[in-house]
Design a protein around this motif. Structure first.
Motif, PDB file in Angstrom:
ATOM      1  N   ILE A 196      47.298  37.107  55.991  1.00  0.00           N
ATOM      2  CA  ILE A 196      48.578  37.463  55.367  1.00  0.00           C
ATOM      3  C   ILE A 196      48.591  36.894  53.952  1.00  0.00           C
ATOM      4  CG2 ILE A 196      51.104  37.318  55.571  1.00  0.00           C
ATOM      5  CD1 ILE A 196      49.629  38.665  58.006  1.00  0.00           C
ATOM      6  N   ALA A 197      48.864  37.752  52.988  1.00  0.00           N
ATOM      7  CA  ALA A 197      48.888  37.294  51.596  1.00  0.00           C
ATOM      8  C   ALA A 197      50.040  36.312  51.394  1.00  0.00           C
ATOM      9  CB  ALA A 197      49.055  38.491  50.676  1.00  0.00           C
ATOM     10  N   ALA A 198      49.795  35.280  50.589  1.00  0.00           N
ATOM     11  CA  ALA A 198      50.868  34.342  50.239  1.00  0.00           C
ATOM     12  C   ALA A 198      51.850  35.063  49.318  1.00  0.00           C
ATOM     13  CB  ALA A 198      50.270  33.138  49.543  1.00  0.00           C
ATOM     14  N   PRO A 199      53.097  34.567  49.218  1.00  0.00           N
ATOM     15  CA  PRO A 199      54.024  35.178  48.260  1.00  0.00           C
ATOM     16  C   PRO A 199      53.453  35.124  46.847  1.00  0.00           C
ATOM     17  CG  PRO A 199      55.064  33.338  49.457  1.00  0.00           C
ATOM     18  CD  PRO A 199      53.649  33.426  49.932  1.00  0.00           C
ATOM     19  N   LYS A 200      53.742  36.146  46.062  1.00  0.00           N
ATOM     20  CA  LYS A 200      53.172  36.227  44.705  1.00  0.00           C
ATOM     21  C   LYS A 200      53.698  35.086  43.831  1.00  0.00           C
ATOM     22  CE  LYS A 200      53.684  41.199  44.341  1.00  0.00           C
ATOM     23  NZ  LYS A 200      54.480  41.320  45.475  1.00  0.00           N
ATOM     24  N   PRO A 201      52.803  34.444  43.067  1.00  0.00           N
ATOM     25  CA  PRO A 201      53.288  33.387  42.171  1.00  0.00           C
ATOM     26  C   PRO A 201      54.132  33.973  41.037  1.00  0.00           C
ATOM     27  CG  PRO A 201      50.911  33.700  41.917  1.00  0.00           C
ATOM     28  CD  PRO A 201      51.355  34.639  42.999  1.00  0.00           C
ATOM     29  N   VAL A 202      55.057  33.167  40.544  1.00  0.00           N
ATOM     30  CA  VAL A 202      55.907  33.587  39.435  1.00  0.00           C
ATOM     31  C   VAL A 202      55.211  33.243  38.123  1.00  0.00           C
ATOM     32  CG1 VAL A 202      58.112  33.108  38.281  1.00  0.00           C
ATOM     33  CG2 VAL A 202      58.034  33.422  40.764  1.00  0.00           C
ATOM     34  N   ALA A 203      55.218  34.180  37.199  1.00  0.00           N
ATOM     35  CA  ALA A 203      54.511  33.990  35.928  1.00  0.00           C
ATOM     36  C   ALA A 203      55.111  32.819  35.144  1.00  0.00           C
ATOM     37  CB  ALA A 203      54.593  35.267  35.092  1.00  0.00           C
ATOM     38  N   ALA A 204      54.228  32.101  34.450  1.00  0.00           N
ATOM     39  CA  ALA A 204      54.645  30.899  33.710  1.00  0.00           C
ATOM     40  C   ALA A 204      55.711  31.230  32.660  1.00  0.00           C
ATOM     41  CB  ALA A 204      53.428  30.260  33.052  1.00  0.00           C
ATOM     42  N   ASP A 205      55.614  32.410  32.039  1.00  0.00           N
ATOM     43  CA  ASP A 205      56.590  32.713  30.979  1.00  0.00           C
ATOM     44  C   ASP A 205      57.988  32.956  31.553  1.00  0.00           C
ATOM     45  OD1 ASP A 205      55.386  35.133  31.987  1.00  0.00           O
ATOM     46  OD2 ASP A 205      56.562  36.199  30.479  1.00  0.00           O
ATOM     47  N   VAL A 206      58.052  33.413  32.810  1.00  0.00           N
ATOM     48  CA  VAL A 206      59.366  33.584  33.452  1.00  0.00           C
ATOM     49  C   VAL A 206      59.998  32.214  33.685  1.00  0.00           C
ATOM     50  CG1 VAL A 206      60.559  34.424  35.517  1.00  0.00           C
ATOM     51  CG2 VAL A 206      58.681  35.759  34.525  1.00  0.00           C
ATOM     52  N   VAL A 207      59.183  31.287  34.160  1.00  0.00           N
ATOM     53  CA  VAL A 207      59.677  29.915  34.383  1.00  0.00           C
ATOM     54  C   VAL A 207      60.115  29.311  33.046  1.00  0.00           C
ATOM     55  CG1 VAL A 207      59.037  27.596  35.146  1.00  0.00           C
ATOM     56  CG2 VAL A 207      58.214  29.599  36.418  1.00  0.00           C
ATOM     57  N   ALA A 208      59.289  29.507  32.023  1.00  0.00           N
ATOM     58  CA  ALA A 208      59.598  28.928  30.708  1.00  0.00           C
ATOM     59  C   ALA A 208      60.910  29.483  30.154  1.00  0.00           C
ATOM     60  CB  ALA A 208      58.446  29.210  29.735  1.00  0.00           C
ATOM     61  N   ARG A 209      61.132  30.781  30.353  1.00  0.00           N
ATOM     62  CA  ARG A 209      62.376  31.395  29.873  1.00  0.00           C
ATOM     63  C   ARG A 209      63.595  30.790  30.580  1.00  0.00           C
ATOM     64  NH1 ARG A 209      60.156  36.461  29.528  1.00  0.00           N
ATOM     65  NH2 ARG A 209      60.893  37.039  31.589  1.00  0.00           N
ATOM     66  N   CYS A 210      63.464  30.607  31.887  1.00  0.00           N
ATOM     67  CA  CYS A 210      64.589  30.023  32.647  1.00  0.00           C
ATOM     68  C   CYS A 210      64.803  28.561  32.237  1.00  0.00           C
ATOM     69  CB  CYS A 210      64.336  30.138  34.149  1.00  0.00           C
ATOM     70  SG  CYS A 210      64.426  31.839  34.737  1.00  0.00           S
ATOM     71  N   ALA A 211      63.706  27.843  31.976  1.00  0.00           N
ATOM     72  CA  ALA A 211      63.833  26.443  31.551  1.00  0.00           C
ATOM     73  C   ALA A 211      64.568  26.370  30.214  1.00  0.00           C
ATOM     74  CB  ALA A 211      62.448  25.804  31.433  1.00  0.00           C
ATOM     75  N   LYS A 212      64.256  27.301  29.336  1.00  0.00           N
ATOM     76  CA  LYS A 212      64.904  27.326  28.015  1.00  0.00           C
ATOM     77  C   LYS A 212      66.407  27.570  28.156  1.00  0.00           C
ATOM     78  CE  LYS A 212      64.470  29.571  23.586  1.00  0.00           C
ATOM     79  NZ  LYS A 212      64.128  30.872  23.016  1.00  0.00           N
ATOM     80  N   VAL A 213      66.745  28.497  29.022  1.00  0.00           N
ATOM     81  CA  VAL A 213      68.156  28.800  29.297  1.00  0.00           C
ATOM     82  C   VAL A 213      68.864  27.543  29.802  1.00  0.00           C
ATOM     83  CG1 VAL A 213      69.610  29.993  30.980  1.00  0.00           C
ATOM     84  CG2 VAL A 213      67.891  31.277  29.690  1.00  0.00           C
ATOM     85  N   LEU A 214      68.203  26.850  30.730  1.00  0.00           N
ATOM     86  CA  LEU A 214      68.824  25.660  31.332  1.00  0.00           C
ATOM     87  C   LEU A 214      68.984  24.535  30.309  1.00  0.00           C
ATOM     88  CD1 LEU A 214      67.060  25.579  34.821  1.00  0.00           C
ATOM     89  CD2 LEU A 214      69.479  26.004  34.359  1.00  0.00           C
ATOM     90  N   ARG A 215      68.081  24.481  29.332  1.00  0.00           N
ATOM     91  CA  ARG A 215      68.180  23.432  28.307  1.00  0.00           C
ATOM     92  C   ARG A 215      69.145  23.801  27.187  1.00  0.00           C
ATOM     93  NH1 ARG A 215      62.216  22.721  28.938  1.00  0.00           N
ATOM     94  NH2 ARG A 215      62.125  24.377  27.399  1.00  0.00           N
ATOM     95  N   SER A 216      69.608  25.045  27.184  1.00  0.00           N
ATOM     96  CA  SER A 216      70.455  25.515  26.073  1.00  0.00           C
ATOM     97  C   SER A 216      71.817  24.846  26.052  1.00  0.00           C
ATOM     98  CB  SER A 216      70.651  27.034  26.172  1.00  0.00           C
ATOM     99  OG  SER A 216      71.538  27.329  27.248  1.00  0.00           O
ATOM    100  N   GLY A 217      72.213  24.278  27.175  1.00  0.00           N
ATOM    101  CA  GLY A 217      73.539  23.665  27.240  1.00  0.00           C
ATOM    102  C   GLY A 217      74.642  24.658  27.570  1.00  0.00           C
TER     103      GLY A 217
END
Ligand SMILES: Cc1ncc(C[n+]2csc(CCOP(=O)(O)OP(=O)(O)O)c2C)c(N)n1
Ligand SMILES: [Mg+2]
Length: 514
Positions: A176-197
């Motif tokens: 059974i295939a593992a769930p697909k990993p999330v691309a680093a740029d998607v994580v980075a975009r969300c991190a930026k949003v969270l740091r925006s205040g």
């Protein structure tokens, strides 16, 4: 070995150890094969909605699929509503449906129907096995399809002659295939949003609302000030004292709008962007405010846990910084039995490790808050909105987790759709305590009549919304299916009966008269 036996052995080899079933003539060779093969428990349901809902509950607690065995198109049709719910919950089910022998179909006998046509809307995968030699490989493919992240309904249709003709043996299930990993740029975009205040909220579901996912989300919240919320309904939330607490988005539109009104960034972790259950005149379908940006950190088929780990790292969230729920229970209630006193009684008495199957509809709106500080437990909701899931779901969960207490919180209207689940609980001596909220009405629909501005109910409308005349006698219904039952009319009576039920091994039912 015949085809039926090659399938039964393939199921066991593929880790499918339970078959919820309601068979007929076309499935008799499978019944005989299941009889002969060790390693698979067969659990009879007296209506197919029990069978399919139990398979859903089993998946949610076992994290692996059970099989069903259903009788042709009509049997599948009877099970369809809970297959719909299972699809919405992303539950993996190896949904096996019998069919006439290949050469018999053309005669259009009474039970002939378009089984694939009935199966398709609720199934991610549908296959009719062509012959006995294909059945093992098709069975293995069905297990793989059911188990593919995040879990799906795989319908395998078996003409009767595929069961009785000679087969080649057992087939192995592909990894059974593992769930697909999330691309680093998607994580980075969300991190930026969270740091925006700017005001941000994480909306979580599926694996992200299990204990570890919530711990990660809690750390991210602690580091960034983001708020957390779970989808309105979720397959299984792990909650209680010592875990990161989470509220669900409320069902009533006005309440949901109020929760989301200040959110500028909504980060979806496995979740769908929130919409109203129904459309109402003058209320929006989309629940996020204008100007709110929606960011999909992970989809259901992706690795939400890996994505949360990466996001926690990116925002500098520290292990142990998450705020957890302190232990705390409400006092035992006294006096009149109301939704509030019932909530307090549940909060006061819910045992450690309980599995809650929640189809309490209007009575249960306050149950989540009152049980937040109870010992650690799991909470399952109906994700497809088709009522009649609660009791089957509890049944399947109890089969998956025989060492835990299952508590089924059930509306009296919802309970009547699949009441036969009680008989299966008695037959299998399942450790389920069912609480029926006997308000003698479809209370939610009375509110909805007002919400959609359809006016005040007259006599005919009231008769479509109330389920009195006659009152359902839940004691007789339950006892008639072999489940001991009591009736509570005050909070004191309920406290006593619920405590007694919790210390009983095996099924019990309490009719809580509201
Ligand atoms: C299969 C199906 N049929 C009908 C409905 C519409 N419906 C939604 S809630 C409800 C009544 C629920 O009544 P009950 O379980 O007694 O809860 P209460 O509203 O009294 O709290 C109905 C009929 C539905 N959701 N699904
Ligand atoms: Mg009711």
């Amino acid at each position: 070995m015949n085809g039926a036996e090659s399938l039964a052995r393939t199921l066991v080899a593929g880790g499918v150890n339970v078959c919820f079933t309601n068979p007929g003539t076309s499935e008799m060779h499978f019944v005989a094969a299941l009889d002969k093969v060790d390693g698979i428990r067969c659990v009879l349901g007296l209506f197919e909605g029990v069978v399919t809902g139990a398979a859903d509950g089993y998946w949610r607690m076992a994290d692996k699929p059970a099989a069903t065995l259903l009788h042709l198109g009509p049997g599948l049709g009877n099970g369809l509503a809970n297959l719909h719910n299972a699809r919405k919950a992303s539950s993996g089910i190896v949904n096996i449906v019998g069919e006439h022998a290949t050469y018999h179909i053309k005669h259009d006998a009474p039970l002939t129907s378009d089984i694939e046509g009935i199966a398709r809307p609720v199934s991610a995968w549908v296959r009719t096995s062509p012959n006995a030699r294909a059945i093992a490989a098709d069975g293995a493919a069905a297990i793989a399809a059911a188990s593919a992240p995040p879990g799906q309904v795989a319908t395998l249709i078996l003409p009767a002659d595929t069961a009785w003709n000679e087969a080649d043996g057992v087939a192995a299930v592909a990894p059974i295939a593992a769930p697909k990993p999330v691309a680093a740029d998607v994580v980075a975009r969300c991190a930026k949003v969270l740091r925006s205040g700017e005001p941000a909220m994480l909306m979580l579901t599926d694996r992200a609302v299990r204990e570890y996912g919530l711990a990660l989300a809690g750390r991210i919240a602690a580091a960034t000030g983001a708020r957390l919320i779970a989808q309105g309904s979720n397959a299984r939330i792990q909650r209680g004292a010592g875990r990161v607490p989470i509220e669900r988005l409320p069902y009533p539109v006005d309440q949901a709008l109020a929760v989301l009104k200040d959110v500028r960034h909504l980060i979806l972790v496995g979740a769908k962007a929130p919409v109203a259950f129904f459309a109402y005149p003058d209320k929006p379908s989309v629940l996020t405010p204008d100007g709110c940006q929606i960011h999909q950190l992970s989809t259901l088929a992706e690795d939400s846990i890996g994505a949360l780990e990466a996001l926690a790292g990116a925002v500098g969230a520290k292990k142990g910084s998450e705020v957890v729920q302190p232990a705390g229970r409400p006092a035992l209630p006294t006096g009149t039995l109301t939704p509030e006193s019932l909530a307090a009684a549940l909060g006061a008495l819910l045992p450690e490790g309980a599995i809650v199957s929640d189809e309490s509809v209007t009575t249960g709106r306050g149950f989540f808050k009152a049980t937040a500080g109870a010992p650690p437990h799991d909470w399952m909701n109906n994700m497809g909105g088709s009522i009649g899931l609660g009791m089957p779901l509890a049944t399947g969960a109890a089969v998956a987790c025989p060492d835990r207490k299952v508590i089924c919180l059930e509306g009296d209207g919802s309970g009547m759709y699949t009441v036969q689940a009680l008989w299966t609980q008695a037959r299998e001596n399942l450790n389920v305590t069912t609480v029926i909220f006997a308000n003698r009405t479809y209370a939610i629909l009375r509110h909805e009549l007002t919400n959609v501005r359809a006016g005040t109910p007259g006599r005919k409308a009231a008769d479509m919304l109330d389920i009195n005349r006659p009152d359902l006698d839940w004691l007789s219904l339950s006892r008639g299916m072999g489940v001991p039952a009591t009736r509570a009319t005050t909070a004191e009576e309920f406290n006593k009966q619920f405590a007694a039920a919790l210390s009983t091994q095996g099924p019990t039912l309490i009719e809580a008269v509201l």
